[in-house]
Enzyme design. Structure first.
Site, PDB file in Angstrom:
ATOM      1  N   THR A  83       1.855   3.527   5.497  1.00 27.08           N
ATOM      2  CA  THR A  83       2.053   2.133   5.856  1.00 27.08           C
ATOM      3  C   THR A  83       1.948   1.299   4.398  1.00 27.08           C
ATOM      4  O   THR A  83       1.597   1.601   3.485  1.00 27.08           O
ATOM      5  CB  THR A  83       1.270   1.424   6.859  1.00 27.08           C
ATOM      6  OG1 THR A  83       0.059   1.611   6.779  1.00 27.08           O
ATOM      7  CG2 THR A  83       1.763   2.193   8.297  1.00 27.08           C
TER       8      THR A  83
ATOM      9  N   SER B 160      -5.918   2.776   4.643  1.00 29.24           N
ATOM     10  CA  SER B 160      -5.068   1.924   3.615  1.00 29.24           C
ATOM     11  C   SER B 160      -6.351   1.079   2.968  1.00 29.24           C
ATOM     12  O   SER B 160      -5.925   0.049   2.810  1.00 29.24           O
ATOM     13  CB  SER B 160      -4.095   1.201   4.251  1.00 29.24           C
ATOM     14  OG  SER B 160      -3.375   0.897   3.160  1.00 29.24           O
TER      15      SER B 160
ATOM     16  N   SER C 249       0.742  -1.118  -0.161  1.00 26.21           N
ATOM     17  CA  SER C 249       0.138   0.052  -0.052  1.00 26.21           C
ATOM     18  C   SER C 249       0.822   1.191  -0.171  1.00 26.21           C
ATOM     19  O   SER C 249       0.369   2.458   0.008  1.00 26.21           O
ATOM     20  CB  SER C 249      -1.074   0.079   1.207  1.00 26.21           C
ATOM     21  OG  SER C 249      -2.114  -0.987   0.859  1.00 26.21           O
TER      22      SER C 249
ATOM     23  N   ARG D  99       5.749  -1.676  13.234  1.00 28.30           N
ATOM     24  CA  ARG D  99       6.309  -0.656  12.091  1.00 28.30           C
ATOM     25  C   ARG D  99       6.346   0.822  12.478  1.00 28.30           C
ATOM     26  O   ARG D  99       7.599   1.246  12.604  1.00 28.30           O
ATOM     27  CB  ARG D  99       5.324  -0.825  10.960  1.00 28.30           C
ATOM     28  CG  ARG D  99       5.476  -2.210  10.063  1.00 28.30           C
ATOM     29  CD  ARG D  99       4.253  -2.141   9.059  1.00 28.30           C
ATOM     30  NE  ARG D  99       2.895  -1.658   9.576  1.00 28.30           N
ATOM     31  CZ  ARG D  99       1.888  -1.845   8.601  1.00 28.30           C
ATOM     32  NH1 ARG D  99       2.216  -1.964   7.572  1.00 28.30           N
ATOM     33  NH2 ARG D  99       0.849  -1.456   9.200  1.00 28.30           N
TER      34      ARG D  99
END
Length: 278
Positions: free
Chosen positions: A222, A119, A71, A263
């Protein structure tokens, strides 16, 4: 003939953005414990200090290795979609298609602005279908995003027919990009240097803003790719701080769903350790 070969080589060296971007690498050993603390065994972090014109980070070999972007491709996808008029602006609502989704929050029609925050994959797949193969191919090549590959023939089980996955190439491949190439691309976006209308670049920068404080702002996106074992997680973006710009890219191996949050935690920890975030 030798002269012609030399001329071709020199021309390629001068014009190839990947070669032009061959900056010196400064390993930052202080970042390694940050990975260990969060239980992340494999990964990399890259910081491009635009003012100093140097790359700093952890795990240079992995930073130069190309992976499927997942993404994080929503960034060039939005730029291309706006450029070809597939959407009027980042607030035009697109349909998600009405099919059940792995994340219930995706089961809504929404704008690029709202979809990029959660996302939402089907919204950006709809955008890709509206862009079309030829436009996607041409503009992606202009943007110089990783290996620029859009086409992937998928063989039909019975008939052996090839089809084009216009809405899957950033999720399954063949499109791939390295962390170093991510920061090169994002540097041009952050500074408005891409071969795209300035207002379009500004619109995309705006929807990527995540946080801001006194004299600083954080932008990012992300990404996750389940085609690897273990899955791959991305977090890329930049920080504007006191008139300076710092571009970053992180990718890690994700062993389970808890790594989705790790992350961002890791990325912020790295930015703080390098003095970019307060």
């Amino acid at each position: 003939m030798r002269f012609l070969f030399s001329l071709i080589f020199i021309t390629f060296f001068v014009l190839s953005p990947s070669l032009v971007f061959a900056l010196s690498w400064q390993e930052s050993p202080e970042l390694k414990p940050l990975f260990t603390e969060l239980g992340i065994k494999e990964g990399t972090f890259v910081l491009y200090d635009v003012n100093e014109n140097i790359l700093k980070g952890y795990n240079k070999k992995r930073a130069e290795t190309r992976f499927i972007p997942g993404s994080t491709y929503k960034i060039p996808n939005a730029l291309i979609g706006l450029s070809v008029g597939a959407v009027k602006n980042v607030d035009e609502v697109l349909p998600y298609g009405g099919q059940p989704q792995p994340i219930k929050a995706w089961e809504h029609d929404m704008s690029l602005r709202d979809a990029i925050k959660m996302s939402n994959v089907p919204i950006y797949q709809e955008l890709a279908r509206r862009i079309g193969l030829i436009n996607m191919w041409k503009l992606l090549d202009k943007l110089n995003f990783g290996n620029d590959e859009v086409l992937k023939p998928l063989m039909h089980r019975r008939k052996g027919l090839g089809v084009v996955a216009i809405d899957r190439f950033w999720l399954d491949g063949p499109l791939k990009i390295s962390a170093v190439e991510q920061v090169e691309f994002l540097k041009r976006l952050a500074l408005g240097e891409l071969p795209v209308d300035k207002e379009i670049q500004q619109s995309v920068r705006e929807i990527l803003k995540l946080e801001q404080g006194e004299n600083w702002a954080l932008f990012g996106k992300t990404g996750a790719v389940d085609k690897y074992n273990p899955s791959l997680g991305w977090w890329v973006g930049w920080v504007e701080k006191e008139g300076r710009v710092y571009i970053f890219a992180l990718n890690i191996d994700m062993l389970d769903n808890t790594y989705f949050e790790r992350r961002i935690s890791l990325g912020k920890n790295c930015l703080k350790k390098l003095g970019v975030l307060p």
